[in-house]
Scaffold this motif. Structure first.
Motif, PDB file in Angstrom:
ATOM      1  N   ASN A 372       0.852  -1.190   0.000  1.00  0.00           N
ATOM      2  CA  ASN A 372       0.000   0.000   0.000  1.00  0.00           C
ATOM      3  C   ASN A 372       0.887   1.240   0.000  1.00  0.00           C
ATOM      4  N   GLY A 373       0.541   2.182  -0.856  1.00  0.00           N
ATOM      5  CA  GLY A 373       1.293   3.436  -0.902  1.00  0.00           C
ATOM      6  C   GLY A 373       2.565   3.354  -1.721  1.00  0.00           C
ATOM      7  N   GLY A 375       2.895   3.339  -4.938  1.00  0.00           N
ATOM      8  CA  GLY A 375       2.855   4.232  -6.094  1.00  0.00           C
ATOM      9  C   GLY A 375       2.183   3.619  -7.313  1.00  0.00           C
ATOM     10  N   LYS A 376       1.460   2.526  -7.113  1.00  0.00           N
ATOM     11  CA  LYS A 376       0.831   1.835  -8.243  1.00  0.00           C
ATOM     12  C   LYS A 376      -0.258   2.700  -8.891  1.00  0.00           C
ATOM     13  N   SER A 377      -1.161   3.227  -8.049  1.00  0.00           N
ATOM     14  CA  SER A 377      -2.248   4.045  -8.603  1.00  0.00           C
ATOM     15  C   SER A 377      -1.683   5.296  -9.251  1.00  0.00           C
ATOM     16  N   LYS A 381      -2.341   6.708 -12.986  1.00  0.00           N
ATOM     17  CA  LYS A 381      -2.852   8.044 -13.299  1.00  0.00           C
ATOM     18  C   LYS A 381      -1.959   8.749 -14.320  1.00  0.00           C
ATOM     19  N   GLU A 505      -7.220  -2.171  -9.140  1.00  0.00           N
ATOM     20  CA  GLU A 505      -7.985  -2.856  -8.101  1.00  0.00           C
ATOM     21  C   GLU A 505      -9.482  -2.599  -8.237  1.00  0.00           C
TER      22      GLU A 505
HETATM   23  N1  LIG Z   1      -3.348  13.331  -4.597  1.00  0.00           N
HETATM   24  C1  LIG Z   1      -2.247  13.065  -3.875  1.00  0.00           C
HETATM   25  N2  LIG Z   1      -1.505  14.064  -3.360  1.00  0.00           N
HETATM   26  C2  LIG Z   1      -0.402  13.812  -2.664  1.00  0.00           C
HETATM   27  N3  LIG Z   1       0.063  12.589  -2.401  1.00  0.00           N
HETATM   28  C3  LIG Z   1      -0.625  11.554  -2.880  1.00  0.00           C
HETATM   29  C4  LIG Z   1      -1.831  11.728  -3.638  1.00  0.00           C
HETATM   30  N4  LIG Z   1      -2.303  10.524  -3.976  1.00  0.00           N
HETATM   31  C5  LIG Z   1      -1.426   9.619  -3.459  1.00  0.00           C
HETATM   32  N5  LIG Z   1      -0.439  10.242  -2.810  1.00  0.00           N
HETATM   33  C6  LIG Z   1       0.698   9.595  -2.140  1.00  0.00           C
HETATM   34  O1  LIG Z   1       1.425   8.874  -3.094  1.00  0.00           O
HETATM   35  C7  LIG Z   1       1.876   7.650  -2.552  1.00  0.00           C
HETATM   36  C8  LIG Z   1       1.490   6.502  -3.482  1.00  0.00           C
HETATM   37  O2  LIG Z   1       0.079   6.423  -3.531  1.00  0.00           O
HETATM   38  P1  LIG Z   1      -0.682   5.433  -4.523  1.00  0.00           P
HETATM   39  O3  LIG Z   1      -2.106   5.718  -4.409  1.00  0.00           O
HETATM   40  O4  LIG Z   1      -0.043   5.542  -5.850  1.00  0.00           O
HETATM   41  O5  LIG Z   1      -0.329   4.033  -3.851  1.00  0.00           O
HETATM   42  P2  LIG Z   1      -0.782   2.580  -4.271  1.00  0.00           P
HETATM   43  O6  LIG Z   1       0.455   1.823  -4.583  1.00  0.00           O
HETATM   44  O7  LIG Z   1      -1.842   2.634  -5.297  1.00  0.00           O
HETATM   45  O8  LIG Z   1      -1.355   2.027  -2.888  1.00  0.00           O
HETATM   46  P3  LIG Z   1      -2.637   1.091  -2.596  1.00  0.00           P
HETATM   47  O9  LIG Z   1      -2.201  -0.308  -2.743  1.00  0.00           O
HETATM   48  O10 LIG Z   1      -2.957   1.395  -1.175  1.00  0.00           O
HETATM   49  O11 LIG Z   1      -3.723   1.474  -3.535  1.00  0.00           O
HETATM   50  C9  LIG Z   1       1.278   7.544  -1.168  1.00  0.00           C
HETATM   51  O12 LIG Z   1       2.314   7.821  -0.241  1.00  0.00           O
HETATM   52  C10 LIG Z   1       0.245   8.610  -1.113  1.00  0.00           C
HETATM   53  O13 LIG Z   1       0.207   9.218   0.151  1.00  0.00           O
END
Ligand SMILES: Nc1ncnc2c1ncn2[C@@H]1O[C@H](COP(=O)(O)OP(=O)(O)OP(=O)(O)O)[C@@H](O)[C@H]1O
Ligand SMILES: [Mg+2]
Length: 588
Positions: A372-373, A375-377, A381, A505
Motif C-alpha cells: 500500500n502506498g 505508487g501503483k495508482s 494516473k 484494483e
Molecule cells: N493526490 C495526492 N496528493 C499527494 N500525495 C498523494 C496523492 N495521492 C497519493 N499520494 C501519495 O502517493 C503515494 C502513493 O500512492 P498510490 O495511491 O499511488 O499508492 P498505491 O500503490 O496505489 O497504494 P494502494 O495499494 O494502497 O492502492 C502515497 O504515499 C500517497 O500518500
C-alpha cells in the motif's frame, strides 16, 4: 463587479431588469411621499385646492409604489437570487471541469477558493445586483436630500452627507466582525463537520459500535463555545459603535431641523419645507441601516469577484491546448514505454515515483504489485494523462504522451478504479456514461456487462437497467459495495477500441473467485487480439490473479524493482517470489 452583473443577466435578463426597476421605484416613491407632504401642507395653508389635489396625487403614487415594492421586490429579488446561485454553480462546474489534469485538485488554494465560492460567497453573489442597485439608489437619495436642504441654506445641504462617516464607522464595525468570523472559521467548520458526521448514514455504523456519540457532542459544544464567545463580543462591539455614531448623526439632524423651523418662524421658509426636511430624515436613516451592511457586502463581493476571476483565468489557462498536439494512434503497434519517469505530487517534497523505466509491449497485460502506498495508482494516473511526469517521459509508439491531445488520449482509455464513483443514475446510464456516444445502445451496455461479469447484479434489480440507483433517491436501489464496484467495472469496460485498459484494483470488493474469473476472461479477449494492440495494466494484491499477466512489475517505494513474467520472477526468487509463496501458503 461587471462580472457579477453579467452573471445576473446571464441567470435571467428579465428578472435583472425588473429588480433594477423595482429598486428604482422604491426609492422614487419614498422621495415622492416626502415631496407630496410638503406640497400638501403648503397648498392647504395657502387654501389652494389645485395644489392639494396635485399633492394628493403625488402622495398616492408614492404610497402605491412603496406598497407594491414590498411584496413584488422581495419575491423578484428572491427568484433572481436563486437563478444567480444556480448560474454560479454551473459556472464553477464548467471552470473546474475544463481543467484537464488532476494537478490542480492537489493545490490547497483551489480547494479553499472553491469552498469560499460555493459557501460564503454564494449568498452575496446571488444578491449582487440588488446590492449594487441599492447602493446607487441610496447615493441618489442623499443627493436629492442635499439639494432639498441646500435650498434652505447652503450649509444644510451638507447635513445628509453627514451619513457618510456614519456608514464608514458601520462598515469598519462590520469588517471587524467579519474578521472575527474568519478567525473562528476553523471552529465553525469543525462544528459543521461534527454535525455532518453525526447525521449522515456513512458514519452510522462506526459511531454506534465505538459509541463515540457523546464524545462528538462534547467536541461540538466546545467548538461552538469558542467561536460564539468571540463572535458575541465582536457583534456587541459593532452594535455599540453603530448606536453611538447614530446618536451623533441624529443630534446633527435635529439641529438642522431646528434651523429650518427658525427660518419658518422668521417667514423665510414654509411649513411644507419643515415637513420635507423632517420626512427626508426617515429614508436616510432607514436606508442607512441597510446601506451600512451593503458596504461590507460590497467589499465581500469584490473579494468574491476576484476569486471568480482567478478561477476562470486558471481554467482558461489550464485548458489551453499545448501548441503541437497530435492524435493518438489508431492502433498500438510497438509499445508504451515509461522512460526514467519521476513524479512528485504538487507541493510534495519527495517524489512518489522515481526513475521508473518500463516497456509495455502492444497487446500485453502488465500487472503492478506492491505494498500500500508504493505508487501503483499514481503510475496508472500518469498513464491516463491525469498527471504529467515531473521528469522523464511516457512514449506511445514513439510519440511523447505530452504531445498527444489529452481528451483524445483519454477517449481511448478504459478504466476501472479503486476509488470508483457511485453514479446515482438509472443502472443502464450508470454503465452507459462509460462511453457517452454509445450510452443508449443496448448492445453496447450488454457487452460491457458481459465483460465485467456484472449480470448477476442487474438480474436482482427490480427494473433491470431502468432501476434508479442510489441513496439520494426515495426509490433508489441500495447496492452493496461489491455491486457498486461491478457497475463501475462495466462502465469502465464500455469503450470498444481502447489503447489502454487500466484496472486499478477495480475488483478489490469482489470475492477472489469472481476476480479470478473476470481476469481470466479478460486476458483471453485481450490475447485474442480484439483490442488493436491495446495494453492492459492491472493492479491487484491477489497473486492468484496477477500470475497470469504477461509481465509483472514489482513497485516498491516509488521504484520498479523487478519486472518479468511469473515464471521468471519465481525463478529469480526475489520479493515477488517471497510474497507469492506467503500468499499461496495462507490460502491452502
Ligand atoms: N493526490 C495526492 N496528493 C499527494 N500525495 C498523494 C496523492 N495521492 C497519493 N499520494 C501519495 O502517493 C503515494 C502513493 O500512492 P498510490 O495511491 O499511488 O499508492 P498505491 O500503490 O496505489 O497504494 P494502494 O495499494 O494502497 O492502492 C502515497 O504515499 C500517497 O500518500
Ligand atoms: Mg492504489
Amino acid at each position: 463587479m461587471a462580472r457579477l452583473i453579467s452573471l445576473a443577466f446571464e441567470a435571467s435578463a428579465v428578472l435583472s431588469v425588473l429588480v433594477v426597476a423595482l429598486v428604482g421605484t422604491a426609492l422614487t416613491s419614498m422621495l415622492m411621499v416626502a415631496v407630496s407632504l410638503k406640497l400638501l401642507i403648503d397648498a392647504a395653508i395657502q387654501h389652494s385646492s389645485g395644489g392639494v389635489v396635485a399633492g394628493a396625487i403625488v402622495a398616492g403614487l408614492g404610497l402605491a409604489g412603496n406598497v407594491a415594492w414590498l411584496p413584488l421586490g422581495a419575491s423578484v429579488s428572491l427568484r433572481l437570487q436563486e437563478r444567480i446561485q444556480a448560474a454560479l454553480d454551473r459556472r464553477l462546474m464548467t471552470h473546474v471541469a475544463r481543467i484537464p489534469t488532476l494537478e490542480l485538485y492537489d493545490r490547497p488554494e483551489l480547494a479553499q477558493k472553491l469552498q469560499l465560492l460555493m459557501n460564503d460567497d454564494r449568498f452575496p453573489i446571488g444578491g449582487a445586483l440588488v446590492t449594487l442597485t441599492s447602493v446607487v439608489a441610496y447615493v441618489g437619495l442623499l443627493a436629492v436630500a442635499s439639494v432639498a436642504m441646500g435650498v434652505q441654506h447652503p450649509l444644510l445641504g451638507l447635513v445628509p452627507m453627514a451619513v457618510v462617516p456614519l456608514l464608514w464607522v458601520g462598515y469598519r464595525a462590520d469588517r471587524a466582525w467579519e474578521r472575527t468570523r474568519e478567525r473562528t472559521a476553523g471552529d465553525q467548520q469543525l462544528a459543521h463537520e461534527l454535525f455532518r458526521l453525526c447525521t449522515t448514514p456513512d458514519a452510522g455504523k462506526e459511531l454506534r459500535i465505538f459509541d463515540v456519540g457523546d464524545d462528538i457532542l462534547e467536541r461540538h459544544a466546545a467548538a461552538e463555545a469558542r467561536f460564539s464567545k468571540a463572535l458575541n463580543r465582536a457583534s456587541w462591539n459593532a452594535a455599540l459603535v453603530r448606536s453611538a455614531s447614530w446618536l451623533v448623526f441624529a443630534a446633527g439632524y435635529v439641529a438642522a431641523v431646528l434651523v429650518v423651523v427658525q427660518r419658518a418662524v422668521d417667514g423665510q421658509a414654509t411649513a411644507g419645507d419643515v415637513v420635507l426636511v423632517i420626512t427626508l430624515a426617515l429614508p436616510i436613516v432607514m436606508l442607512a441601516g441597510t446601506a451600512g451592511p451593503y458596504l461590507s457586502v460590497l467589499s465581500q463581493l469584490n473579494a468574491a469577484a476576484e476569486r471568480l476571476r482567478w478561477l476562470s483565468d486558471l481554467a482558461a489557462e489550464a485548458s489551453r491546448p499545448a501548441p503541437a498536439t497530435s492524435s493518438p494512434p489508431t492502433e498500438l503497434l510497438g509499445s508504451i514505454r515509461l522512460e526514467d519517469v519521476t513524479f512528485a505530487y504538487p507541493g510534495a517534497s519527495t517524489p512518489t515515483l522515481t526513475d521508473v523505466s518500463l516497456a509495455i509491449p502492444a497487446g500485453s497485460v502488465l500487472a503492478l504489485v506492491g505494498e500500500n502506498g508504493a505508487g501503483k495508482s499514481t503510475l496508472v494516473k500518469l498513464l491516463c494523462g491525469l498527471y504529467e511526469p515531473t521528469a522523464g517521459r511516457i512514449v506511445v509508439d514513439g510519440f511523447d504522451l505530452r504531445d498527444i491531445d489529452h481528451e483524445d488520449w483519454r477517449s481511448r482509455i478504459c478504466a476501472g478504479f479503486q476509488d470508483f464513483v457511485h453514479f446515482e443514475l438509472l443502472a443502464g446510464d450508470s454503465i452507459g456514461v462509460g462511453d457517452l456516444p454509445r450510452r443508449s445502445q443496448p448492445e453496447a451496455i450488454a457487452t460491457a456487462i458481459q465483460r465485467a461479469g456484472s449480470g448477476d447484479v442487474l438480474v436482482r434489480l427490480a427494473d433491470g437497467l431502468d432501476t434508479q440507483l442510489g441513496r439520494s433517491w426515495t426509490d433508489g436501489a441500495q447496492l452493496s459495495t461489491g455491486q457498486w464496484q461491478k457497475i463501475a467495472l462495466s462502465r469502465g469496460l464500455m469503450r470498444d477500441d481502447p489503447l489502454v485498459v487500466v484496472l486499478d484494483e477495480p475488483t478489490a470488493a469482489l470475492d477472489p473467485s469472481a476476480e479470478h474469473q473476470l481476469f481470466q476472461r479478460f486476458a483471453a479477449t485481450v490475447r485474442a487480439g480484439r483490442d488493436n494492440g491495446a495494453v492492459t495494466v492491472l493492479v491487484s494484491h491477489r497473486f492468484s490473479t496477477v500470475r497470469f499477466a504477461d509481465l509483472i512489475a514489482v513497485v516498491d517505494e516509488g521504484r520498479v524493482t523487478d519486472v518479468g513474467s511469473h515464471d521468471e520472477l519465481m525463478a529469480r526468487g526475489g520479493t515477488y517470489a517471497e510474497l507469492y509463496e506467503i500468499q499461496m501458503r495462507n490460502y491452502q
